[in-house]
Design a protein around this motif. Structure first.
Motif, mmCIF file in Angstrom:
data_model
loop_
_atom_site.group_PDB
_atom_site.id
_atom_site.type_symbol
_atom_site.label_atom_id
_atom_site.label_comp_id
_atom_site.label_asym_id
_atom_site.label_seq_id
_atom_site.Cartn_x
_atom_site.Cartn_y
_atom_site.Cartn_z
ATOM 1 N N LEU A 25 0.881 -1.171 0.000
ATOM 2 C CA LEU A 25 0.000 0.000 0.000
ATOM 3 C C LEU A 25 0.912 1.213 0.000
ATOM 4 O O LEU A 25 1.619 1.466 0.986
ATOM 5 N N LYS A 26 0.920 1.942 -1.107
ATOM 6 C CA LYS A 26 1.861 3.063 -1.252
ATOM 7 C C LYS A 26 1.158 4.396 -1.067
ATOM 8 O O LYS A 26 -0.025 4.512 -1.352
ATOM 9 N N THR A 27 1.944 5.390 -0.674
ATOM 10 C CA THR A 27 1.446 6.754 -0.460
ATOM 11 C C THR A 27 0.188 6.748 0.387
ATOM 12 O O THR A 27 -0.895 7.143 -0.062
ATOM 13 N N VAL A 28 0.328 6.261 1.601
ATOM 14 C CA VAL A 28 -0.770 6.274 2.577
ATOM 15 C C VAL A 28 -0.222 6.880 3.863
ATOM 16 O O VAL A 28 0.993 7.068 4.003
ATOM 17 N N THR A 29 -1.121 7.209 4.799
ATOM 18 C CA THR A 29 -0.644 7.572 6.130
ATOM 19 C C THR A 29 -1.272 6.622 7.138
ATOM 20 O O THR A 29 -2.350 6.071 6.912
ATOM 21 N N LEU A 30 -0.543 6.453 8.236
ATOM 22 C CA LEU A 30 -0.984 5.587 9.325
ATOM 23 C C LEU A 30 -0.821 6.390 10.605
ATOM 24 O O LEU A 30 0.175 7.113 10.767
ATOM 25 N N ALA A 31 -1.794 6.269 11.506
ATOM 26 C CA ALA A 31 -1.694 7.030 12.765
ATOM 27 C C ALA A 31 -2.349 6.256 13.889
ATOM 28 O O ALA A 31 -3.350 5.561 13.689
ATOM 29 N N LEU A 32 -1.774 6.385 15.072
ATOM 30 C CA LEU A 32 -2.487 5.960 16.269
ATOM 31 C C LEU A 32 -3.443 7.093 16.598
ATOM 32 O O LEU A 32 -3.077 8.269 16.457
ATOM 33 N N PRO A 33 -4.682 6.807 17.020
ATOM 34 C CA PRO A 33 -5.628 7.883 17.317
ATOM 35 C C PRO A 33 -5.018 8.889 18.280
ATOM 36 O O PRO A 33 -4.371 8.505 19.262
ATOM 37 N N GLY A 34 -5.178 10.176 17.968
ATOM 38 C CA GLY A 34 -4.659 11.231 18.836
ATOM 39 C C GLY A 34 -3.220 11.592 18.538
ATOM 40 O O GLY A 34 -2.662 12.497 19.160
ATOM 41 N N GLU A 35 -2.573 10.869 17.609
ATOM 42 C CA GLU A 35 -1.180 11.199 17.269
ATOM 43 C C GLU A 35 -1.066 11.597 15.806
ATOM 44 O O GLU A 35 -1.925 11.264 14.994
ATOM 45 N N ALA A 36 0.019 12.323 15.491
ATOM 46 C CA ALA A 36 0.197 12.817 14.122
ATOM 47 C C ALA A 36 0.389 11.645 13.166
ATOM 48 O O ALA A 36 1.124 10.702 13.476
ATOM 49 N N PRO A 37 -0.292 11.698 11.997
ATOM 50 C CA PRO A 37 -0.111 10.611 11.023
ATOM 51 C C PRO A 37 1.275 10.634 10.389
ATOM 52 O O PRO A 37 1.898 11.699 10.285
ATOM 53 N N ARG A 38 1.754 9.463 9.977
ATOM 54 C CA ARG A 38 3.023 9.362 9.258
ATOM 55 C C ARG A 38 2.744 8.835 7.856
ATOM 56 O O ARG A 38 1.960 7.900 7.694
ATOM 57 N N LYS A 39 3.431 9.432 6.892
ATOM 58 C CA LYS A 39 3.228 9.035 5.497
ATOM 59 C C LYS A 39 4.274 8.001 5.102
ATOM 60 O O LYS A 39 5.407 8.056 5.580
ATOM 61 N N GLY A 40 3.900 7.076 4.221
ATOM 62 C CA GLY A 40 4.869 6.087 3.749
ATOM 63 C C GLY A 40 4.170 4.927 3.090
ATOM 64 O O GLY A 40 3.123 5.110 2.465
ATOM 65 N N GLU A 41 4.768 3.742 3.237
ATOM 66 C CA GLU A 41 4.159 2.554 2.646
ATOM 67 C C GLU A 41 4.361 1.341 3.533
ATOM 68 O O GLU A 41 5.275 1.318 4.359
ATOM 69 N N PHE A 42 3.491 0.368 3.357
ATOM 70 C CA PHE A 42 3.635 -0.894 4.070
ATOM 71 C C PHE A 42 3.016 -1.995 3.229
ATOM 72 O O PHE A 42 2.478 -1.717 2.150
ATOM 73 N N VAL A 43 3.125 -3.246 3.688
ATOM 74 C CA VAL A 43 2.546 -4.342 2.918
ATOM 75 C C VAL A 43 1.543 -5.112 3.767
ATOM 76 O O VAL A 43 1.670 -5.172 4.990
ATOM 77 N N LEU A 44 0.566 -5.696 3.092
ATOM 78 C CA LEU A 44 -0.335 -6.638 3.758
ATOM 79 C C LEU A 44 0.390 -7.970 3.832
ATOM 80 O O LEU A 44 1.090 -8.350 2.883
ATOM 81 N N THR A 45 0.249 -8.679 4.943
ATOM 82 C CA THR A 45 0.814 -10.020 5.055
ATOM 83 C C THR A 45 -0.340 -10.995 5.283
ATOM 84 O O THR A 45 -1.479 -10.573 5.501
ATOM 85 N N ALA A 46 -0.027 -12.291 5.296
ATOM 86 C CA ALA A 46 -1.082 -13.292 5.515
ATOM 87 C C ALA A 46 -1.729 -13.101 6.882
ATOM 88 O O ALA A 46 -2.905 -13.407 7.067
ATOM 89 N N SER A 47 -0.948 -12.550 7.842
ATOM 90 C CA SER A 47 -1.505 -12.438 9.203
ATOM 91 C C SER A 47 -1.775 -10.997 9.636
ATOM 92 O O SER A 47 -2.329 -10.775 10.698
ATOM 93 N N GLY A 48 -1.359 -10.012 8.847
ATOM 94 C CA GLY A 48 -1.562 -8.631 9.284
ATOM 95 C C GLY A 48 -0.877 -7.621 8.376
ATOM 96 O O GLY A 48 -1.100 -7.602 7.163
ATOM 97 N N ILE A 49 -0.015 -6.789 9.002
ATOM 98 C CA ILE A 49 0.673 -5.738 8.234
ATOM 99 C C ILE A 49 2.132 -5.651 8.681
ATOM 100 O O ILE A 49 2.473 -5.961 9.821
ATOM 101 N N GLU A 50 3.011 -5.253 7.754
ATOM 102 C CA GLU A 50 4.404 -4.985 8.105
ATOM 103 C C GLU A 50 4.990 -4.024 7.072
ATOM 104 O O GLU A 50 4.316 -3.644 6.124
ATOM 105 N N GLY A 51 6.242 -3.611 7.292
ATOM 106 C CA GLY A 51 6.885 -2.703 6.348
ATOM 107 C C GLY A 51 7.270 -1.403 7.023
ATOM 108 O O GLY A 51 6.909 -1.160 8.185
ATOM 109 N N SER A 52 7.974 -0.545 6.283
ATOM 110 C CA SER A 52 8.640 0.609 6.898
ATOM 111 C C SER A 52 7.690 1.518 7.693
ATOM 112 O O SER A 52 8.035 1.977 8.785
ATOM 113 N N LEU A 53 6.495 1.754 7.169
ATOM 114 C CA LEU A 53 5.564 2.650 7.881
ATOM 115 C C LEU A 53 5.092 2.014 9.201
ATOM 116 O O LEU A 53 4.912 2.711 10.207
ATOM 117 N N VAL A 54 4.917 0.705 9.181
ATOM 118 C CA VAL A 54 4.502 -0.017 10.396
ATOM 119 C C VAL A 54 5.657 -0.050 11.395
ATOM 120 O O VAL A 54 5.461 0.168 12.599
#
Ligand SMILES: Cc1cc2nc3c(=O)[nH]c(=O)nc-3n(C[C@H](O)[C@H](O)[C@H](O)COP(=O)(O)OP(=O)(O)OC[C@H]3O[C@@H](n4cnc5c(N)ncnc54)[C@H](O)[C@@H]3O)c2cc1C
Length: 241
Positions: free
Chosen positions: A50-79
């Motif tokens: 998933l490219k050019t997305v942001t991820l954030a914990l609620p109440g915290e500033a979002p971070r932009k980047g990319e990550f991948v879906l895995t068979a069990s969840g998510i991983e990658g630099s943004l995660v």
């Protein structure tokens, strides 16, 4: 953190029985597991980025980047970048929900307006693609995590696209992690990185209780503490002569 490369933490019990209080080694810069993706998502999209997305914990500033879906969840630099606070929140609350913005360069209102345009005989998948260029892995994850009802309401669907909640239950095992948190606390060491309680035993790198993001910071700190410990050994040996 990778036992198959010899880094199996076998030193932990050796120091523990000699009275050194070691913070438990935990996965850092790691992937996380969800309750379970559908068979469709797992089989068709595990490994997809998933490219050019942001991820954030609620109440915290979002971070932009990319990550991948895995068979069990998510991983990658943004995660990995969020792994320390995610792990902390799982420890406190039993799970952590991160909010994924699939289209960070468009506002909620721009998305809702685009979605409200008549779609004629086109399917919703085609409409999302034509209006927002939202397709492939992003569209599949939106389907996976959004109530079917929301697809009938542009405002609700725009809200889901801007803040798709992914609930994470646990980190992937240490043996898959880029690095480890925990280890020998700095208070147990003197300026030579020698254990105060065990003269002649020195610690460096991931043995020490610190944590940093990946991207060179880990290697730099490991090399630096390795050099410091080696110099500490020379000083200690010279002092003993
Ligand atoms: C896939 C992956 C990618 C990474 N990418 C990056 C990156 O891009 N940037 C970054 O900064 N960091 C990165 N890291 C993290 C970085 O590699 C580690 O933080 C660093 O290597 C840890 O160094 P260390 O010396 O503490 O331990 P290690 O590198 O694990 O070295 C410990 C060594 O001790 C050996 N050993 C263990 N027991 C014994 C024994 N009894 N006798 C003799 N030898 C023994 C092991 O075989 C091993 O070679 C990455 C890690 C992984 C797994």
């Amino acid at each position: 953190s990778w036992a198959r490369l010899g880094s199996d933490g076998a030193w932990v019990p050796l120091l523990h029985v000699r009275g050194i209080a070691i913070a438990p080694l935990r996965p850092a810069n790691c992937g996380f597991e969800v309750a379970g993706w559908s068979a469709h998502l797992r089989e068709r999209f595990a490994g997809a980025p998933l490219k050019t997305v942001t991820l954030a914990l609620p109440g915290e500033a979002p971070r932009k980047g990319e990550f991948v879906l895995t068979a069990s969840g998510i991983e990658g630099s943004l995660v990995y970048a969020l792994s320390a606070p995610i792990r902390k929140r799982i420890g406190q609350q039993g799970s952590a929900t991160v909010l994924l913005d699939l289209l960070p360069d468009r506002s909620h209102q721009q998305i809702a307006t685009a979605l409200a345009k008549p779609r004629g005989s086109h399917s919703m998948a085609k409409h999302l693609h034509r209006q927002l260029r939202l397709d492939g892995t992003k569209a599949a994850l939106l389907r996976e995590l959004t109530d079917a009802d929301a697809f009938q309401h542009p405002q609700a669907l725009a809200a889901a696209i801007k803040a798709l909640p992914i609930t994470l239950l646990r980190p992937r095992p240490l043996d898959e992690a880029i690095s480890s948190a925990g280890g020998v606390p700095f208070e147990a060491l003197d300026d030579n990185l020698m254990l105060r309680q065990l003269p002649g035993v020195f610690c460096a790198g991931e043995m020490l209780d610190w944590e940093a993001p990946t991207g060179g910071y880990l290697l730099t700190a490991c090399f630096a503490t390795g050099k410091a410990a080696a110099e500490g050994m020379l000083r200690w040996l010279n002092d003993a002569v």
